[in-house]
Design an enzyme around this catalytic site. Sequence first.
Site, PDB file in Angstrom:
ATOM      1  CE  LYS A  49     -55.627  55.153  74.161  1.00 62.75           C
ATOM      2  NZ  LYS A  49     -57.070  55.201  74.145  1.00 62.75           N
ATOM      3  NE  ARG A  72     -62.637  53.121  83.141  1.00 64.89           N
ATOM      4  CZ  ARG A  72     -62.033  51.844  83.171  1.00 64.89           C
ATOM      5  NH1 ARG A  72     -61.897  51.211  84.281  1.00 64.89           N
ATOM      6  NH2 ARG A  72     -61.527  51.557  81.922  1.00 64.89           N
ATOM      7  CD  GLU A  95     -48.287  53.930  71.649  1.00 66.91           C
ATOM      8  OE1 GLU A  95     -48.392  55.214  72.250  1.00 66.91           O
ATOM      9  OE2 GLU A  95     -48.506  52.822  71.965  1.00 66.91           O
ATOM     10  CG  HIS A 150     -55.749  45.136  71.914  1.00 66.75           C
ATOM     11  ND1 HIS A 150     -54.684  45.297  71.979  1.00 66.75           N
ATOM     12  CD2 HIS A 150     -55.846  44.958  70.477  1.00 66.75           C
ATOM     13  CE1 HIS A 150     -53.891  45.286  70.716  1.00 66.75           C
ATOM     14  NE2 HIS A 150     -54.820  45.309  69.893  1.00 66.75           N
TER      15      HIS A 150
END
Length: 615
Positions: A116, A297, A200, A235
């Site tokens: 990430k 993907r 973040e 999530h």
Amino acid sequence: MITSLLIANRGEIACRIIRTAREMGIRTIAVYSDADAQALHVRQADEAVHIGSSPTRESYLVGEKILAAAKETGAEAIHPGYGFLSENAEFAQAVIDAGIVWVGPNPGSITAMGLKDAAKTLMAAAGVPVTPGYMGAEQAPEFLGAEAAKIGYPVLIKAVAGGGGKGMRLVEAPADFADALASCKREAAASFGNDHVLIEKYIASPRHIEVQVFGDRHGNVVHLFERDCSLQRRHQKVIEEAPAPGMDAATREALCGAAVRAAKAVDYVGAGTIEFIADGSGALSADRIWFMEMNTRLQVEHPVTEAITGVDLVEWQLRVASGEPLPCAQHDLTIDGWAMEARLYAEDPAKGFLPSIGRLELLQFGEAECGRIDTGVYEGGEVSPFYDPMIAKVIAWGEDREEARTHLGEMLDDTAVWPVRTNASFLVKALQHPDFAAGNVDTGLIGRDGEALARPPVPSAESLRIAARSLVPAALAQGLRLNAAPVRSAWFLLDGEKIEIEIDAHGSDEPVPGVLVTEQGQAWLLSPWRRNGSHGAAAGSGAILAPMPGKVIAVEVTQGQAVTKGQKLLTLEAMKMEHTLTAPFDGIVAELGASAGQQVQVEALLAKIEEAAAH
């Protein structure tokens, strides 16, 4: 064009790939583990190869076995589906090195987007907006704490190699940062072998919006518009839709343009998804949408994009992998109507979404004129404890969002599965939630209202009356005469609950031991109640059956002991979770067939409770 294809996956996605490959005249090869010997994808493929025992680390995650199967069967190409090895750059390279066509992006693209922090740095350089935060190599706790303070609380700590909600912590105050960081790093190290994190800014009302991109080996990249995947539980996506509610033309152009730039920055080939996080506290706008990550993907939710564009994304994958250019240009792609997809899982929302496994004695999907079911199971088959417990993806299309939402709700409402439990009624309630119906969805909706959504439905009185009529003879086994006056009420067991039902009808001459009531996406077993407790081994009879294979880790009662409804009887450990089994009603422990430490199979009789009056 590829003439033979090995699918390095299982279940629903394997079946979906086989369907398109067959339409294109491509020979398909399935791989399977011990648990999947009778699986649907094995039955549908032209050929199948056994690759190991049931655990994924001994079968579907072993690249060497996949390659050996491809060579053994002469497969020209390998399609990885999603999950398992689909984003493993080393496996992709091994496939290519073996002279086999890899139906996916270049290994370098997978690597570039795999972490990430590196991906965000790359995206920022490409002019793609990224969430404010720290993505550097320095990992000292004091340094990261200082960076969090600069960003401003609340913040998210995220594992750079994370995914699926793992390795992520929300921190709302400086005092909580150190503990959250340590916890996140431990989980990241255990799950991904990499404990590096990034920090973040936390978006208070986040929406999860992603863009489908597609590239070929001739330098062409297009987008196929956006999907909204904001309805999530822990999530994990629950319901996805396309296009995104509230998306205006200008914001769509900016968002999708950024996604194409992102794909071009890594020379992307094939199907990919650029995921963004949007500030959902107000109207969508380009200056409040930021890059989050790229999935290199095919996505689980790709059918909603197919439904609004008329494109078969798997066909595109196979054509691009064969060296063909993209079948059309950007200006040829348009949005037609609205589509929604719900993930139907074998799990019990009323019991904390505990996986529910076993034989699918009843599997009935609801239908709609523009509906679609993507599944990897069949009636009479098994839901295995070894893999993701998805039963199907239920997809509906409509001229507009309300029509798509209505169609999807009807399909789920008419779904019936037994004895495996599903989340169908939970999904129906989620679709009916006022905020979802209005298109006002952020990723926290289920977290706020999940308890009400998970509450099990109750069958209607009319459904119970209709079902009870066939059980009247058994219910009258106490010596009542069938040729007497019409019966007004009788006692029954509904999933272990003793209830009285108004019948107002004569029974038939042939008694029925039990009948399924199906409604609101749920199924209930209705059986006659008999005072002597002789109900057989039906789940609603007082028989305590193992819901899945597991280990008995505690037995709290003894044979002959009096118990009350809801009293803890024993604890079963299964699928890394503890499951408490309780008494369905007041009574006596008539049988006790389990002991601590014992391994049991699904539906094994662990105990039997009989009403105290029977003794």
